[in-house]
Write an enzyme that holds these catalytic residues in place. Structure first.
Site, PDB file in Angstrom:
ATOM      1  N   GLU A  31     -12.514 -11.419 -13.628  1.00 55.78           N
ATOM      2  CA  GLU A  31     -12.697 -12.588 -14.503  1.00 55.78           C
ATOM      3  C   GLU A  31     -11.359 -13.174 -14.927  1.00 55.78           C
ATOM      4  O   GLU A  31     -11.226 -14.381 -15.117  1.00 55.78           O
ATOM      5  CB  GLU A  31     -13.564 -12.236 -15.716  1.00 55.78           C
ATOM      6  CG  GLU A  31     -13.107 -11.062 -16.538  1.00 55.78           C
ATOM      7  CD  GLU A  31     -13.675  -9.728 -16.062  1.00 55.78           C
ATOM      8  OE1 GLU A  31     -13.768  -9.495 -14.840  1.00 55.78           O
ATOM      9  OE2 GLU A  31     -14.013  -8.905 -16.943  1.00 55.78           O
ATOM     10  N   ASN A  41     -11.512  -8.261  -8.547  1.00 51.39           N
ATOM     11  CA  ASN A  41     -10.551  -7.311  -9.106  1.00 51.39           C
ATOM     12  C   ASN A  41      -9.552  -6.892  -8.030  1.00 51.39           C
ATOM     13  O   ASN A  41      -9.885  -6.806  -6.839  1.00 51.39           O
ATOM     14  CB  ASN A  41     -11.242  -6.099  -9.728  1.00 51.39           C
ATOM     15  CG  ASN A  41     -12.136  -5.343  -8.769  1.00 51.39           C
ATOM     16  OD1 ASN A  41     -12.851  -5.947  -7.970  1.00 51.39           O
ATOM     17  ND2 ASN A  41     -12.099  -4.035  -8.834  1.00 51.39           N
ATOM     18  N   ILE A  42      -8.322  -6.690  -8.473  1.00 48.84           N
ATOM     19  CA  ILE A  42      -7.239  -6.350  -7.550  1.00 48.84           C
ATOM     20  C   ILE A  42      -6.468  -5.166  -8.116  1.00 48.84           C
ATOM     21  O   ILE A  42      -5.928  -5.244  -9.226  1.00 48.84           O
ATOM     22  CB  ILE A  42      -6.285  -7.554  -7.352  1.00 48.84           C
ATOM     23  CG1 ILE A  42      -7.058  -8.761  -6.798  1.00 48.84           C
ATOM     24  CG2 ILE A  42      -5.121  -7.169  -6.428  1.00 48.84           C
ATOM     25  CD1 ILE A  42      -6.272 -10.058  -6.817  1.00 48.84           C
TER      26      ILE A  42
HETATM   27 ZN    ZN Z   1     -10.772  -7.302 -17.857  1.00 49.27          ZN
END
Ligand code: ZN
Length: 142
Positions: free
Chosen positions: A59, A47-48
């Site tokens: 994802e 995640n960013i």
């Molecule tokens: Zn998501």
């Protein structure tokens, strides 16, 4: 890895390693994902978050990395939260994953560390289909 083989523990391990690259200064919620193709390639994501609260899920990063490199046949996706416990995909990611891989196995890690496998179709009942457009057909995949 051979075609069609699935080593769940390996995929979880790779997802966990990917979570170490998370850019999550706001939430401190670090997530990693590992997306396996039919041919054994693995695309990872984390995640960013940006300073103005924009961001993207692990994802979705893994899916876009795979697509951008020509992959089309995805079979399994492991998602791991650094803090432990299951980390199911958000609604936007469920829709995208279903569109590109309607039979995708989603591997989550339970509180006790055991893996649990879901199918994206089960996680997204009644997906959005505009104009009858269906997910990618197998024949369209490379
Ligand atoms: Zn998501």
């Amino acid at each position: 890895m051979q075609e069609n083989s699935l080593d769940i523990n390996q995929l979880i391990k790779v997802a966990g390693l990917a979570s170490q690259h998370a850019v999550a200064p706001s939430s401190q919620f670090r997530v990693g994902a590992a997306l396996l193709t039919k041919h054994g390639s693995i695309y990872t994501g984390c995640n960013i978050e940006s300073p103005v609260y924009l961001g993207i899920c692990a994802e979705r990063v893994a899916l876009f990395k795979g697509l951008s490199e020509g992959a089309r046949q995805f079979v399994a996706l492991a998602i791991v939260c650094e803090e432990g416990g299951p980390c199911p995909p958000c609604g936007t990611c469920r829709q995208l994953l279903w569109e590109f891989a309607p039979s995708l196995q989603i591997i989550l890690v339970e509180e006790d560390g055991s893996p649990r496998v879901h199918i994206i179709e089960e996680l997204l009942p009644g997906p959005f289909e505009r104009g009858g457009r269906k997910p990618f057909e197998e024949k369209d995949r490379i």
